[in-house]
Design an enzyme around this catalytic site. Sequence first.
Site, mmCIF file in Angstrom:
data_model
loop_
_atom_site.group_PDB
_atom_site.id
_atom_site.type_symbol
_atom_site.label_atom_id
_atom_site.label_comp_id
_atom_site.label_asym_id
_atom_site.label_seq_id
_atom_site.Cartn_x
_atom_site.Cartn_y
_atom_site.Cartn_z
ATOM 1 N N SER C 228 0.824 -1.204 0.000
ATOM 2 C CA SER C 228 0.000 0.000 0.000
ATOM 3 C C SER C 228 0.861 1.258 0.000
ATOM 4 O O SER C 228 1.922 1.296 0.624
ATOM 5 C CB SER C 228 -0.876 0.024 1.253
ATOM 6 O OG SER C 228 -1.801 -1.025 1.214
ATOM 7 N N LYS C 252 -9.436 -2.698 11.812
ATOM 8 C CA LYS C 252 -9.822 -1.365 11.336
ATOM 9 C C LYS C 252 -10.800 -1.471 10.162
ATOM 10 O O LYS C 252 -11.778 -0.732 10.084
ATOM 11 C CB LYS C 252 -8.548 -0.611 10.909
ATOM 12 C CG LYS C 252 -8.726 0.885 10.820
ATOM 13 C CD LYS C 252 -7.371 1.585 10.713
ATOM 14 C CE LYS C 252 -7.547 3.063 10.472
ATOM 15 N NZ LYS C 252 -6.273 3.788 10.455
ATOM 16 N N ASP C 253 -10.514 -2.420 9.264
ATOM 17 C CA ASP C 253 -11.426 -2.629 8.132
ATOM 18 C C ASP C 253 -12.786 -3.150 8.606
ATOM 19 O O ASP C 253 -13.818 -2.790 8.052
ATOM 20 C CB ASP C 253 -10.821 -3.633 7.131
ATOM 21 C CG ASP C 253 -9.781 -2.975 6.229
ATOM 22 O OD1 ASP C 253 -9.755 -1.731 6.162
ATOM 23 O OD2 ASP C 253 -8.996 -3.702 5.591
#
Lengths: 251, 177, 423
Positions: C228, C252-253
């Site tokens: 990323s 978090k996702d």
Amino acid sequence: MRIAAAGLALLSLLPATALAAGDAAEPKKVDWTFNGPFGTFDHAAARRGLVVYLDVCAMCHALRYVAYRNLTEIGLTEDQAKAVAAGHDVTDGPDETGAMFKRPGGLADRFVPPFPNDNAARFANGGALPPDLSLMYKARAHGADYIYSLLTGFQDPPADVQMAAGMTYNPYFPGHQTAMPAPLLDGLVAYEDGTEATVDQMARDVTQFLAWAAEPNLPTRHRIGLSVMIYLILLAGLLYAVKRRVWAHLH
Amino acid sequence: MTTEPKGDGSRRDFLYIATGGFATVGAGTAVWPFIDQMNPAADVLALSSLEVDISGIPEGHSLTVKWRGKPVFIRHRTAVEIQEARAASVADLRDPVRDQDRAQKPEWLIVVGICTHLGCIPLGQKDTDPKGDFGGFFCPCHGSHYDTAARVRKGPAPRNLEVPDYEFLTPTLIKIG
Amino acid sequence: MSGGHESNDDLHHELKLRGVLGWIEYRLPIFNWINNAVGTNYPTPKNLNYFWNFGALAGVALVIQILTGIVLASHYVPTVDGAFASVERIMRDVNYGWLFRYVHANGASLFFAIVYVHLFRNLYYGSYKYPRELLWWLGLIILLLMIITAFMGYVLPWGQMSYWGATVITNLFGAIPIIGDELVLWLWGGYSVGEALLRGFYSLHYLLAFVIAALAVVHIWALHVHRSNNPLGIDIKGPQDVLPFHPYFTVKDLFGGSIYLIILAALVFYMPNALGEADNYIPANPLQTPAHIVPEWYLLPFYAILRAIPDKLGGVIALAAALLVLFAVPWLDTSKVRSARFRPIYKQLFWVLVADVFVLGWIGASPAEGIYITIGQLASAYYFLHFLVLLPVVGKLESPRPLPDSIATAVLEANRARAGGRR
């Protein structure tokens, strides 16, 4: 040729848009029982609306996506729903001889349309096609408000408006001229529950009925929606707490 | 920053387990619509009953009608057929049921015309059909023989032909389902 | 998870599996494959913000579309006479049919919303630059396929907007010189939009969903090669810059995913038709065009660009160019710095572009008359100006702010500043 015709339709589309746009009057706002996240249908009103539909609207307008069995959802008993169905003849067949035959409607049948097809409907209505009402609540902007405003909005045309032959003035209809004559008159139907059948009352009742007809799952949707929202908000809260915990010891 | 006290393993574990459990319950619930959408829809359920006029079926003849997508055999039995059906020794049958318990009116036999072995349609409705060793129905797929009460007497079929729910609305009008 | 693995410090940790899992792993190393993809062995820049949720969210949205779509397809009838009635039957009679249809329709809208945020995040943080150009291209191809798939899906209910949308869009191909008319005839499989087109769209709509899914896998594959990008736009320098994907970014996702589900549920249960057009509840009528043909909201900016050019062929070319220009962005952007955080002028231009796209969307929904035409033309011109002129020129002229040494030092400084502010 067809391509050219379609192309023409395409070209003529954009100016037409401009004409039709802010033409119809803004519908009257009504606080319907089915509005809002906890909204549901007023079954008594919807049943009265069924009477209005059957006695008035059904002369010209079909309701082909609704079945007679569905009427139990607004509180008719099975026998009452059967009686409504039996009042209409359904074409069935072929029988042993190969011929189609008529039989009284049953619960499994969908509302029998007043005309066998669109051409017959146009022919009987001076060239105008009375639209099917099953989805009217969802098929027009402002749904219920529009139906109610249209039904209560018939009036004499302003002096400067030139009416076309056979048309009625209604400011809520796009173009202000509709081929539908004012359908409701005070006292036109007899309500069993003693409610006075004013034009306003009948318009409200038939709007309730048509809203139910278009979106019969609305009460279920709102009910399930509440549980789902509560669940998801709790889940999001828990996941946020987990996220904080996981990330906490990094700092 | 959150000031996470050290050695707080149990509380953290509880949060993780609670969240995991809560999410699993939700995911499990969400599966239900996917299963239920394959159940018969409301319009299909509404079609479940069928009315049949049986006045036109002479004695010794049959009519096949379609109900829920399946054939239903309606046989106007002769006195001989009734007598044969009642004479059979119930105790010796593979699926022991008395004829009186299968036919509401002795002259009318109403059964779902699907062989209980693997779902073929037995022969015997037409006058020219083979009717098997017991004068009722014969399934050509794997050789099951049914008697005049449509009870299995020979062959691989495990059960008698199914009798659907039906009632006589009038002496000549039946409602199936 | 399965390996009893505790340490987060050791990033390059192979899962050591025993028992049944170990037996499988020895023959098909799928657990390490997953672990390398979204597990403890996928190092992720530690400074990713919530905008980095949108890639995973797009994946979730795609899965929801496919699952609900499979259900809908098994009740739908792809014929001119049967399509509309079959959709109504799904809405009324199929158990939970209304839920599947509303999730599918609103899910499509949210899928686009997510992908657009994902795309603009790329533009802001310069994620499309070396060495992620192909990753960017794969994303754009997915977007193209999404547009085609969504358009085909919108035709399937065979309402007025379905029919006339299909007519208008397929007629665009008539603008192509010489072969145009024949091409449209071929697309229709007849003399008008009808049975052949409906059935073809049904087949392709189903197929393309899985093509998109396959491309999404390739997209993620390409992502994993150079990993990323991050809000600072600088490369990973060492283990101090990264965190394992699991559990930090999975959780978090998941949190972001729950917020997405709340928004989807609010739409589905409380305003299921808010994003749709009322006219599509009127069965298709080839003899009458609705007063106001508009595409779904997610295509409005492109529709505005199409209408900005007062010439059939020109409009189609502009529409295609609006999408194709995005493919050239990695080379049109001449700046060496990725993140707009360190590019004061580009940062402003980015927000002007966002505003411009919103204006295009508004124009796309407005009637093509009077002042709207002028605004639409100006906004379309600016869209191309941004990519073709401003992007290359600003990259050369702008003097970027100094970049931090590493992700780790920047994160440390930010934390110190925040802690200081609190004291």
